[in-house]
Design a protein around this motif. Structure first.
Motif, PDB file in Angstrom:
ATOM      1  N   ALA A  63       0.832  -1.192   0.000  1.00  0.00           N
ATOM      2  CA  ALA A  63       0.000   0.000   0.000  1.00  0.00           C
ATOM      3  C   ALA A  63       0.871   1.249   0.000  1.00  0.00           C
ATOM      4  O   ALA A  63       2.046   1.213   0.368  1.00  0.00           O
ATOM      5  N   ARG A  64       0.262   2.350  -0.392  1.00  0.00           N
ATOM      6  CA  ARG A  64       0.961   3.630  -0.315  1.00  0.00           C
ATOM      7  C   ARG A  64       0.820   4.204   1.088  1.00  0.00           C
ATOM      8  O   ARG A  64      -0.101   3.863   1.835  1.00  0.00           O
ATOM      9  N   ASN A  65       1.724   5.093   1.413  1.00  0.00           N
ATOM     10  CA  ASN A  65       1.775   5.669   2.760  1.00  0.00           C
ATOM     11  C   ASN A  65       0.732   6.792   2.885  1.00  0.00           C
ATOM     12  O   ASN A  65       1.057   7.966   2.978  1.00  0.00           O
ATOM     13  N   THR A  66      -0.547   6.377   2.851  1.00  0.00           N
ATOM     14  CA  THR A  66      -1.665   7.318   2.943  1.00  0.00           C
ATOM     15  C   THR A  66      -2.514   6.957   4.157  1.00  0.00           C
ATOM     16  O   THR A  66      -2.424   5.837   4.661  1.00  0.00           O
ATOM     17  N   PRO A  67      -3.351   7.872   4.646  1.00  0.00           N
ATOM     18  CA  PRO A  67      -4.130   7.593   5.860  1.00  0.00           C
ATOM     19  C   PRO A  67      -4.941   6.299   5.759  1.00  0.00           C
ATOM     20  O   PRO A  67      -5.691   6.096   4.799  1.00  0.00           O
ATOM     21  N   ASN A  68      -4.751   5.418   6.742  1.00  0.00           N
ATOM     22  CA  ASN A  68      -5.484   4.146   6.843  1.00  0.00           C
ATOM     23  C   ASN A  68      -5.156   3.156   5.728  1.00  0.00           C
ATOM     24  O   ASN A  68      -5.815   2.113   5.620  1.00  0.00           O
ATOM     25  N   PHE A  69      -4.171   3.492   4.861  1.00  0.00           N
ATOM     26  CA  PHE A  69      -3.713   2.586   3.807  1.00  0.00           C
ATOM     27  C   PHE A  69      -4.870   2.209   2.867  1.00  0.00           C
ATOM     28  O   PHE A  69      -5.551   3.101   2.377  1.00  0.00           O
ATOM     29  N   ILE A  70      -5.099   0.902   2.617  1.00  0.00           N
ATOM     30  CA  ILE A  70      -6.113   0.530   1.617  1.00  0.00           C
ATOM     31  C   ILE A  70      -7.391   0.001   2.275  1.00  0.00           C
ATOM     32  O   ILE A  70      -8.461   0.592   2.165  1.00  0.00           O
ATOM     33  N   ALA A  71      -7.278  -1.139   2.941  1.00  0.00           N
ATOM     34  CA  ALA A  71      -8.485  -1.841   3.402  1.00  0.00           C
ATOM     35  C   ALA A  71      -9.280  -1.030   4.415  1.00  0.00           C
ATOM     36  O   ALA A  71     -10.508  -0.931   4.309  1.00  0.00           O
ATOM     37  N   ASN A  72      -8.604  -0.424   5.389  1.00  0.00           N
ATOM     38  CA  ASN A  72      -9.341   0.358   6.378  1.00  0.00           C
ATOM     39  C   ASN A  72      -9.910   1.652   5.775  1.00  0.00           C
ATOM     40  O   ASN A  72     -10.926   2.158   6.241  1.00  0.00           O
ATOM     41  N   ARG A  73      -9.254   2.162   4.748  1.00  0.00           N
ATOM     42  CA  ARG A  73      -9.762   3.378   4.092  1.00  0.00           C
ATOM     43  C   ARG A  73     -11.088   3.067   3.391  1.00  0.00           C
ATOM     44  O   ARG A  73     -12.091   3.751   3.596  1.00  0.00           O
ATOM     45  N   ILE A  74     -11.094   2.015   2.579  1.00  0.00           N
ATOM     46  CA  ILE A  74     -12.313   1.644   1.854  1.00  0.00           C
ATOM     47  C   ILE A  74     -13.332   1.037   2.817  1.00  0.00           C
ATOM     48  O   ILE A  74     -14.537   1.336   2.745  1.00  0.00           O
ATOM     49  N   GLY A  75     -12.854   0.185   3.719  1.00  0.00           N
ATOM     50  CA  GLY A  75     -13.767  -0.501   4.638  1.00  0.00           C
ATOM     51  C   GLY A  75     -14.496   0.456   5.560  1.00  0.00           C
ATOM     52  O   GLY A  75     -15.707   0.339   5.775  1.00  0.00           O
ATOM     53  N   ALA A  76     -13.761   1.428   6.129  1.00  0.00           N
ATOM     54  CA  ALA A  76     -14.396   2.407   7.012  1.00  0.00           C
ATOM     55  C   ALA A  76     -15.412   3.245   6.230  1.00  0.00           C
ATOM     56  O   ALA A  76     -16.516   3.529   6.728  1.00  0.00           O
ATOM     57  N   TYR A  77     -15.069   3.611   5.002  1.00  0.00           N
ATOM     58  CA  TYR A  77     -16.001   4.392   4.190  1.00  0.00           C
ATOM     59  C   TYR A  77     -17.273   3.589   3.919  1.00  0.00           C
ATOM     60  O   TYR A  77     -18.394   4.130   3.976  1.00  0.00           O
ATOM     61  N   ALA A  78     -17.123   2.297   3.595  1.00  0.00           N
ATOM     62  CA  ALA A  78     -18.295   1.465   3.305  1.00  0.00           C
ATOM     63  C   ALA A  78     -19.198   1.340   4.534  1.00  0.00           C
ATOM     64  O   ALA A  78     -20.433   1.347   4.413  1.00  0.00           O
ATOM     65  N   LEU A  79     -18.607   1.227   5.707  1.00  0.00           N
ATOM     66  CA  LEU A  79     -19.401   1.162   6.942  1.00  0.00           C
ATOM     67  C   LEU A  79     -20.130   2.479   7.181  1.00  0.00           C
ATOM     68  O   LEU A  79     -21.311   2.502   7.562  1.00  0.00           O
ATOM     69  N   LEU A  80     -19.431   3.595   6.950  1.00  0.00           N
ATOM     70  CA  LEU A  80     -20.065   4.908   7.101  1.00  0.00           C
ATOM     71  C   LEU A  80     -21.204   5.094   6.092  1.00  0.00           C
ATOM     72  O   LEU A  80     -22.252   5.666   6.412  1.00  0.00           O
TER      73      LEU A  80
END
Length: 781
Positions: free
Chosen positions: A179-196
């Motif tokens: 993953a790139r060095n971005t906030p929450n990387f990949i899975a938590n970035r997409i996963g948290a958004y999907a939950l929201l």
């Protein structure tokens, strides 16, 4: 090649201790360090954690605990140090300043952060450490979740990244995504958004928590935990922290606003209702007045826990009946969006998630395949967002978005302008993914044999009744069971016999394996119960004879047979593995002869295999009497015990010499094929056509029945359990014969079948079968 002879984990909280446990699972000695005795507390918690983090409880001996200050010098012995302290930048920096002193050439140091920047964590460290510093984000629990996100820093040496990725993949069995060095990387970035997105759509459409769960679980291609079960598992405090991490670190104010903390989640967190870690969040497990465990759900209006309710919707029922996998289910709900609020909810959640994932392409990861793998391996989605884009149709989905006044994400619009209409392309089993204007080939690894790919390349030898015999190359065939819900009925058994005949004529050997979630959950219970309730004893007798003929065909096959099960391998599923010359278990194999749980006994050669296995163990140990090894197997079968892992099959007594556990599931079929070829090269001895087994007879049966009586008096068995176990004891010991009598294979088959038929006629057994079909649980009557 980088070899880890010893590793260390700094931080003995839930995450750190679980990482240490998985290193121990892989056979790696691990030093678990924390302050003021916390490491010992972390180790103690591992022993009581459910589901168990260790494949075998004995593996905990591979973990040694220590104090961060007192035992700091021992870090010099380690090849890999994993920092897993609390998710606070200052705390992590303090630990890393100490680790800078311990670093030596060849050592990799990583942080198991879920979203912090490795450059900021290691900012004060020397050049040597920074070149070998990275994030290794293990998704928790590490034993069960496949994903490790590796995130290099600006100064990280490329060879170190590749070495760590290879080690995590091959030794730890992980699915690695860079993953790139971005906030929450990949899975938590997409996963948290999907939950929201689900929380926002729930409020918009007025859904209850139970209704939301009904349409954001398997019907959406996501796990049973759906939305609120996932939040409870993650922990609401952790989820709020993930939202804050993005909100405070992205430049786009609209994106930051999308990660605002949901008020309902904040209300629960303020009360300390954080989910499973605190005993309850959106769900709370309670005990009824009758002592039965039950789950109650939060009513957000009253903040009280109430009984769960079932969602009612024509669109939902239509989705459940859809046959086209996740895409078919989602499409059925989308089609109902204008007339059904559950359909409208799903439309909003799906559209929001697909748009966001496409917008982040190129920012959080270079390619769609990295994002899809991260979501499948980290959140257990059946399809990643770009796989779902393709399944629903990229052009069709873009047109729907435009019709609703939604902007089509730039990467999708650019792709469609070029006339490209899919993120993935499959040509004769070779996979390509779309990236930066053209398709790139997904490199195939020779040690990863995919039955799906072999099928696409036309290597099916025959297919019938939910089974396929597939050419693996080098004249080795694989029989794959693909029946729905992994139940093995008459069609699958006929395919076993046909496969044995085909392999004997034309092939060097046979592999038994599949790529579904489970290898086999047993016989077709619905069919069996229907026949028993109608008194169709001749039909049941015929079914058992066909099962025994299938098992016999595998055992007598004059070619090597290797079974490679995964997931639930129960009852008939286990019995079909037991005649194999070798069993290669996946780590997550739940193996056992569990028929007594529904009031029956194994009748497909399971008792025969257990009796023969006990005799072999006695011979290996130089024992005249096989009572001791048979008692162990008897207890496992009588109590319907199922292994908690591939390794755990040894504890239950099912392990044979030559059996093994494979850490990396992707290589399972390749290793099974190689095992067939190895057995052939060694000079395969053709099995005897009619073996005889020296059984324990009346004397051993009496010993086993005494054990049953003790368990009955101790409350470990009901009266019906004891009746079933008594019949099992008689079959395992060969019936009413003297100890040491060598009985024929057919004699044991007949005893199995007779006992099975008599138990099928028992009303209490039929009640157990009905209960299992209705609830999926055992009835102790």
């Amino acid at each position: 090649m980088w070899n880890v002879r010893k590793a260390a984990v700094i931080g003995a909280g839930e995450t750190g201790a679980s990482i240490a446990a998985h290193l121990a699972n892989a056979g790696i000695p691990c030093l678990l360090l924390d302050r003021e005795g916390r490491a010992a507390d972390g180790l103690a918690r591992l022993k009581g954690t459910q589901p168990p983090p260790l494949y075998d409880s004995a593996f905990i001996g591979r973990i040694r605990v220590g104090d961060m200050e007192r035992d700091f010098a021992q870090l010099a012995e380690c090849d890999w140090i994993i920092e897993a302290v609390s998710e606070e930048l200052d705390v992590k920096r303090g630990v890393w300043s100490c680790l800078d002193e311990a670093w030596k050439p060849g050592m990799i140091v990583s942080s198991s952060t879920s979203g912090l920047s490795i450059d900021e964590i290691a900012a004060g460290c020397g050049d040597g450490l920074r070149k070998h510093a990275m994030v290794t984000h293990f998704f928790n629990p590490p034993r069960y979740l496949k994903l490790v996100e590796i995130v290099p820093g600006r100064d990280t040496d490329r060879q170190a990244v590749e070495a760590a990725a290879l080690f995590c993949r091959d030794r730890l069995g992980k699915g690695v995504v860079e993953a790139r060095n971005t906030p929450n990387f990949i899975a938590n970035r997409i996963g948290a958004y999907a939950l929201l997105a689900a929380l926002a759509a729930m409020e918009k459409h007025g859904l209850t928590i139970d209704e939301t769960e009904a349409v954001t679980g398997p019907v959406l291609g996501r796990p049973e935990s759906a939305t609120f079960g996932t939040l409870d598992r993650i922990g609401l405090d952790t989820f709020l922290q993930l939202c804050r991490s993005v909100r405070e670190n992205v430049p786009d104010p609209m994106e930051a606003a999308a990660f605002a903390a949901p008020p309902l989640v904040e209300r629960l967190a303020e009360r300390g209702w954080l989910g499973e870690k605190s005993g309850g969040g959106f769900f709370r497990r309670e005990e009824s007045a009758q002592g039965e465990a039950r789950v109650r759900v939060l009513d957000p209006r009253t903040m009280a826990y109430v009984p769960r309710s079932k969602a009612a919707s024509h669109a939902l029922e239509a989705a459940k009946r859809a046959d086209e996998g996740t895409a078919g289910k989602v499409r059925a709900l989308l089609e109902a969006a204008e007339r059904d609020r559950l359909g409208a909810f799903v439309r909003d959640v799906v559209d929001d998630t697909l748009i966001y994932a496409a917008e982040k392409l190129g920012e959080i990861a270079d390619t769609p395949i990295e994002i899809d793998r991260a979501m499948r391996w980290g959140f257990n989605w059946e399809e990643g967002p770009f796989e779902l884009w393709d399944a629903l149709g990229v052009a069709e989905t873009a047109a729907r978005l435009e019709a609703r006044g939604r902007a089509v994400p730039a990467p999708v619009a650019a792709m469609l302008e070029k006339g490209t209409t899919s993120f993935y392309l499959n040509k004769a089993g070779s996979l390509f993914y779309y990236s930066h204007g053209y398709y790139k080939y997904v490199e195939e690894k020779p040690e990863e044999i995919s039955l799906k790919v072999q099928r696409a390349r036309g290597r099916t030898i025959f297919a019938e009744d939910g089974t396929e015999l597939i050419d693996l190359g080098d004249d080795v065939a694989c029989l794959e069971f693909r029946s729905r819900h992994s139940a093995l009925g008459p069609g699958a058994l006929a395919a076993v016999r046909r496969s044995a005949e085909e392999v004997e004529r034309n092939w060097r050997g046979l592999v038994l394996a599949n790529e579904g979630r489970d290898f086999g959950v047993g016989a077709n219970l619905r069919l069996l119960l229907m026949e028993a309730e109608n008194g169709e004893w001749a039909e049941i007798d015929l079914l058992i004879r066909e099962l025994q003929a299938s098992v016999r065909a595998l055992r007598r096959l004059p070619r090597p047979v290797v079974a490679a099960p995964r997931g639930k391998t129960l009852g008939v599923g286990a019995e079909l593995c037991m005649p194999a010359d070798r069993i290669l278990f996946a780590t997550e194999t739940y193996f056992g002869l569990d028929e007594t749980g529904i009031g029956l006994i194994p009748a497909g050669g399971g008792c025969l295999a257990a009796a023969a296995l006990a005799r072999e163990r006695a011979d290996e140990a130089g024992l005249d009497d096989a009572t001791q090894p048979l008692t162990r197997l008897f207890e496992s079968i009588a109590m319907a015990k199922v292994s908690e892992s591939g390794h755990d099959a040894k504890r239950l007594g099912y392990w044979r010499g030559g059996d093994a556990v494979l850490m990396r599931d992707e290589t399972r079929i390749y290793e099974a094929k190689n095992a067939v070829l190895e057995l052939e090269r060694r000079g395969y001895a053709v099995p005897e056509s009619e073996r005889r087994v020296a059984v324990g007879g009346r004397e051993t049966a009496a010993v086993l029945k005494v054990a049953v009586s003790v368990m009955r008096r101790g409350g470990f068995m009901t009266e019906h359990d004891a009746r079933v176990a008594g019949k099992l004891a008689e079959v395992l010991t060969g019936g009413s014969v003297p100890a040491g009598t060598a009985v024929s294979e057919q004699s044991l088959f007949d005893l199995e079948r007779e006992a099975f038929l008599s138990l099928c006629g028992e009303p209490l057994t039929q009640a157990r079968m009905r209960h299992a079909l209705l609830t999926g649980k055992r009835l102790r009557n």
